[in-house]
Each structure stands twice: as structure tokens, then as C-alpha cells.
Design an enzyme around this catalytic site. Structure first.
Site, PDB file in Angstrom:
ATOM      1  N   LYS B  80     -27.678  40.180   5.688  1.00 29.42           N
ATOM      2  CA  LYS B  80     -27.414  40.533   7.085  1.00 29.42           C
ATOM      3  C   LYS B  80     -28.604  40.112   7.939  1.00 29.42           C
ATOM      4  CE  LYS B  80     -26.049  44.607   9.849  1.00 29.42           C
ATOM      5  NZ  LYS B  80     -25.814  46.070   9.770  1.00 29.42           N
ATOM      6  N   SER B 155     -21.264  47.573  11.464  1.00 28.99           N
ATOM      7  CA  SER B 155     -21.865  46.373  12.011  1.00 28.99           C
ATOM      8  C   SER B 155     -22.091  45.259  10.997  1.00 28.99           C
ATOM      9  CB  SER B 155     -23.203  46.710  12.677  1.00 28.99           C
ATOM     10  OG  SER B 155     -24.127  47.185  11.714  1.00 28.99           O
ATOM     11  N   SER B 179     -22.100  51.420   8.752  1.00 30.09           N
ATOM     12  CA  SER B 179     -22.090  49.966   8.935  1.00 30.09           C
ATOM     13  C   SER B 179     -22.011  49.139   7.661  1.00 30.09           C
ATOM     14  CB  SER B 179     -23.325  49.529   9.732  1.00 30.09           C
ATOM     15  OG  SER B 179     -23.146  49.819  11.099  1.00 30.09           O
TER      16      SER B 179
END
Lengths: 95, 487
Positions: B80, B155, B179
Site C-alpha cells: 500500500k 482504504s 481499511s
């Protein structure tokens, strides 16, 4: 809770944001909706409840005060939008 | 599609360790798959084709000499775009961090590198991890591999979509209020949020420091356990990192719990928020565990309905403070102005997206004089009550089962203009972060429209081995995680 445009502008100033007129109105509406929603917390009596800032039961760890790997100055300033070999350059602060 | 990309990380390790595939072949297969799909999916912000292939070839050479750094040496993962490294650009999905390349390396990325794993690219995310749909990114939206017109969740939507689409076997995500787990559920993959303090946050760009945690996204629980084993452990550079030993998570998988008590929270089931189909799939999943000897008990988490409110007050307060560092001075984007103050304002206003500004303003409000006690302190007190709810519930059960998300992936654009509705989709995940607990999301079936759903399992602090063993038992009895989206 009612939020007016002045409150949004004051918060924006504190947070160093400048908002367009459209943004002020949108943020005002969204803040108001959110604050209305969180109002439900007032249903709970918390007068005898301690606050949790952090879930871990740990003390601040200390370390020996020794010089270790230092970031070279040139590396430290490399990401600044404006810099020279050893300094970050910003608009003049003191007249 | 190369058959290599349909393999799990553990299967790939077996192939490579047995000399049946090279690290280069494996890495190239995933890069080719990504090149083929990215135009439609948008899961990656960057792909490191040349560097990744070079690293994979290096791994092959070292392996040939018997210098094997770990079972995963030379195998690919995605990261990420919120974990920093001098080798990666880290923008956190924000214009304000455009071009940022940190001079230091996140501890988790150092551990991944020491294990010899190959980072094939960075994945898309909601700006500064603020969002539940991956639509708040300066790099554009990511699509859900199961239905390209729907969100992947957020997210860590890029990481979940990439794993689901077989663009990479495993990925790292971060979880502040769901997330990792929610996008894993919406994309039909496994996501684990570790206990707060289990994994170092050093080099994880902060959103809400008392809630953020790094964790694995994978297709199997076994792979998630493997990656957790690589990244977990004490780090002197993170003062909130716990100094406790790391168990052998992979070994824990073969130790299925006997007499397992699965707690079903009355409030979650009764909440009007969840789709009936979601609750049905959750109960089906619990029945699978019952058939393996588990008992279900009803538990009560009475403050659950206040979780979203407490969470959004706390996380925005912490975010407004953490994000004050983006000022156009030290790194990232600067908008030129005559005065320093005007430069701060312009840089921040042009650099941040709408959702980040909204949260900074709310956080500034709840921390401001006159409102602190009524909002921020009140939320922290409710956080105490939520922790106590879990402590009491775990007196009568070993794990708690809930749906991960109240519904499946929703159409792109549906909630972008209704932030409160977006926040309410986090109802089942946020309380776990407030209490600092570990939780796992495992694929548990599909809606009648063919969209994946997740089962969330929650355990007491540091009981990741128990969670993983239960999740692994479930995956041995089901094949939801074998289903692949048609792309």
C-alpha cells in the site's frame, strides 16, 4: 448542532486551509450532519468513566543517549520543494 | 492466464523451493497479469517491472548457491502506497505528497526485504487512508475485480483488488477503522488487522496514531499467517510496538482449537444496518464452524451502536494533528505565495482532497476550546466502554463472529457525496480498532448478484494464532477463496 459559515471559516483558518464559497457551504453542511449524528453519544452517562487515549498499557520506553546513524543534511532537505545544500528555503518570515 | 498466478504464496514457495519454477518466472507471471488488467482495474499506483525482475533474478542466483533468506525469498508482494522506502515513491494517494521519496525505510518493508521478498509495486488507496471506497485518491479510482462498476472498498482497496485479481499473491495494507478487512471482504480475499502494537508503525504515514496498524491481505489464511510472521515483532523505533515474542503463526494453523466458543453479538445481528443476505452468509459460516465442533454463544456488546460516532471523533482529532505536518515546507507539493502563512494555506488547500479537508475540519472542531470535553473527551470515554464490552464478552467466548461489512460492494460514485452514509458502512469494523484487538476477514460466500462477502472474526489481544487457526479451519471446509473473478 448548528454550524454557520463563520465557524467553518474560523476552523479553516486554525487548520491553515482556505476554502472557496462552495466548499464553505459543503463543509458546513457535512460538519452539521456529522455533529448531529455524534450527538447520540450524549445518551450515555460517562460521568464515572475514565478516558482511553491509548489501548496499550505501556510506559514510555527510554534508550541510551548515544549518537547513532544521523541523516545527512543533504538527504534531509532533498524532499523540500525549495532548498540548497543545507537549508530549506521559504518565503521571508522576518521583515 | 499463467497457472502460476492462480497459486497461493505458500504454493509458489513450494514450487520454487522444489526447483519447479524460478523466482523470475513467478514474478514475471504476476507482472504480465498486472499489465494485462491494470487499464481496467487501477489497483496499482506504480509497478516496478525492471527492479522487481532484477531482484527476482538475484534471488534465483542466491538460491542456486544455497543462500536462501526465507521460504519467501524471491516471491512477489505489493505494498500500500502509505509505507515509506527510499526505493518507492510514497504519496498516500495525495497530491500534497507528490514525488515524495523518504530517506528512510519503514520497518515492515525492511523485514520484507530481509525475507528476500520482491515488491512488484505500490497500490492505490483513499487519500491518507481516509475512506471506505478507494475513490478519494489523487491517482484515480480502483475498480472491484468482481464487478468493475463497483468500489473495491477502502482504504486498502488497491491491495485487496490486486490480490483478488491475481495480480499479486499477497499485499500489505493498513487498517485504522476497517481499511484492511472491509476491502478484503468486498473483494473476496482474506485480510488481517493485527493487535495494536503487534506490527511496527515506523515508516507508516500516520493517519490516526492510536488506531493505525499494518497487516496482510492474501487469498488464503495460510498466506496471511505467513506474511504476518514476516512483518510482526518489536521495533525500538516505534514506542507503541509491543516487546513480546512472535509466535509461529504457520504452525498455529495445524492446531485447530477444540471446544471453540464463537460469540455472536446480539447488537450486530439486531442492527438494522446489515443486509439480510449478509447475516444469512454469516450464520452459514458459523454453522460450518459448529460442524467442526464449535459452540455458539450469544454475547452482548451494548456500546456497538456508538462505535462509529466515537471512532470518527477520535480519528479526525488525531488526523487533524498528524496532517498539520503537510505545509509545503519540508516535502511534497508547495503552492508559491508571498508570505509563509499564505504558502501554508495555499499548499494545503490545493494539495489535500475534499475528504481529507472535511476530516481535518471536524478534527479541529472537536479539539478546539469549548468543544474538547463534549466531543473528544466524551468519545475517549465511550472508547473505554467499548473496550470493556469486549473484555466482558471474551469471558464467555474465544472469538466473536460478525459480518465484516453491512453489505457488498456498492456502485462507484454512490456514496461520495454522502460522507455520513460512507462512515456508517464501517459499523462492524471500527470498534475493533478502538479496542486495539486483532480481527480477520475471511471470504464467506456471495450475494445472489455474485458479489463477495466476508466473515469477521475478532479475538482478544495477541490471539492472532487462534484467529488464524479458526480461519484456516473454515477455509479447509469451504472453497469461497478458490473462486476467481472473470476478468
Amino acid at each position: 448542532m448548528r454550524i454557520n459559515a463563520d465557524t467553518v471559516l474560523r476552523l479553516a483558518d486554525l487548520a491553515r486551509l482556505s476554502l472557496s464559497a462552495d466548499e464553505v457551504e459543503r463543509m458546513r453542511r457535512d460538519l452539521e450532519a456529522m455533529l448531529d449524528y455524534v450527538e447520540k453519544l450524549s445518551e450515555i452517562d460517562t460521568s464515572d468513566v475514565a478516558a482511553t487515549a491509548h489501548v496499550l498499557d505501556i510506559a514510555t520506553p527510554f534508550r541510551a543517549d548515544r549518537v547513532a546513524d544521523l541523516l545527512p543534511v543533504a538527504e534531509a532537505v532533498r524532499n523540500a520543494p525549495q532548498h540548497d545544500d543545507s537549508s530549506i528555503i521559504v518565503p521571508k518570515v522576518i521583515e | 492466464m499463467s497457472t502460476l498466478v492462480s497459486r497461493s504464496l505458500c504454493e509458489l514457495a513450494q514450487l520454487v523451493n522444489a526447483g519447479k519454477a524460478s523466482c523470475r518466472e513467478v514474478t514475471e507471471a504476476f507482472l504480465d497479469r498486472s499489465d494485462q488488467l491494470e487499464g481496467r482495474l487501477g489497483a496499482f499506483v506504480s509497478l516496478r517491472r525492471e527492479e522487481a525482475l532484477r531482484e527476482a533474478e538475484d534471488a534465483d542466483r542466491l538460491r542456486a548457491r544455497g543462500e536462501v533468506r526465507s521460504r519467501w525469498h524471491g516471491l512477489p508482494l505489493a505494498v500500500k502506497e502509505i509505507l515509506v522506502s527510499p526505493n518507492l515513491e510514497t504519496t498516500c494517494g495525495s497530491r500534497i505528497l507528490r514525488g515524495f521519496r523518504a530517506p528512510y525505510e519503514a520497518t515492515v518493508l525492511g523485514r520484507v526485504r530481509e525475507a528476500g521478498m520482491v515488491v512488484i509495486g505500490t497500490t492505490n488507496m483513499d487519500e491518507f487512508a481516509m475512506g471506505s471506497s478507494c475513490e478519494n485518491s489523487a491517482h484515480g479510482v480502483t475498480a472491484n475485480p468482481w464487478d468493475l462498476s463497483r468500489v473495491p472498498g477502502g482504504s486498502s482497496g488497491g491491495s485487496a483488488a490486486a490480490v483478488a485479481a491475481r495480480e499479486v499473491p499477497v499485499a500489505l495494507g493498513t487498517d485504522t477503522g476497517g481499511s484492511i478487512r472491509q476491502p478484503a471482504a468486498l473483494c473476496g480475499v482474506v485480510g488481517l488487522k493485527p493487535t495494536y502494537g503487534r506490527v511496527s508503525r515506523y515508516g507508516l504515514v500516520a493517519f490516526a496514531s492510536s488506531l493505525d496498524q499494518v497487516g496482510p491481505i492474501a487469498r488464503t489464511v495460510e498466506d496471511a499467517a505467513s506474511l504476518l510472521g514476516v512483518i510482526a515483532g518489536h521495533d525500538p523505533r516505534d514506542s507503541t510496538s509491543m516487546d513480546v515474542g512472535v509466535p509461529d503463526y504457520a504452525a498455529a494453523l495445524d492446531d485447530p482449537p477444540t471446544g471453540l466458543r464463537v460469540g455472536i453479538p446480539r447488537e450486530f445481528v439486531a442492527e438494522d444496518g446489515a443486509d439480510p443476505e449478509v447475516l444469512e452468509r454469516m450464520h452459514d459460516a458459523v454453522r460450518v464452524l459448529e460442524a467442526k465442533g464449535a459452540k455458539t454463544v450469544e454475547v452482548s456488546l451494548p456500546h456497538t451502536p456508538y462505535g462509529v460516532a466515537a471512532y470518527y471523533l477520535i480519528c479526525t482529532a488525531e488526523a487533524s494533528s498528524n496532517l498539520s505536518r503537510y505545509d509545503g515546507v519540508k516535502y511534497g507539493f508547495r503552492s508559491e505565495a508571498a508570505t509563509l502563512d499564505e504558502m501554508y494555506k495555499r499548499s494545503r488547500s490545493e494539495g489535500f482532497g475534499a475528504e481529507v479537508k472535511r476530516r481535518i475540519l471536524l478534527g479541529t472542531f472537536v479539539l478546539s476550546a469549548g468543544y474538547y470535553d463534549a466531543y473528544y473527551r466524551k468519545a475517549q470515554q465511550v472508547r473505554t466502554l467499548i473496550r470493556q464490552d469486549f473484555q466482558r464478552a471474551f469471558e464467555n467466548c474465544d472469538v466473536i463472529a460478525t459480518p465484516t461489512s453491512p453489505g457488498p460492494a456498492w456502485p462507484l460514485g454512490e456514496r461520495v457525496n454522502d460522507p455520513l452514509k460512507m462512515y456508517l458502512s464501517d459499523v462492524f469494523t471500527v470498534t475493533v480498532n478502538l479496542a486495539g484487538l486483532p480481527a480477520l476477514s475471511v471470504p464467506c460466500g456471495f450475494t445472489s448478484a455474485g458479489l463477495p462477502l466476508g466473515l469477521q472474526l475478532i479475538a482478544p489481544p495477541l490471539e492472532e494464532p487462534r484467529l488464524l487457526a479458526v480461519g484456516h479451519t473454515y477455509q479447509r471446509e469451504t472453497d469461497w477463496h478458490q473462486a476467481a473473478p472473470e476478468l
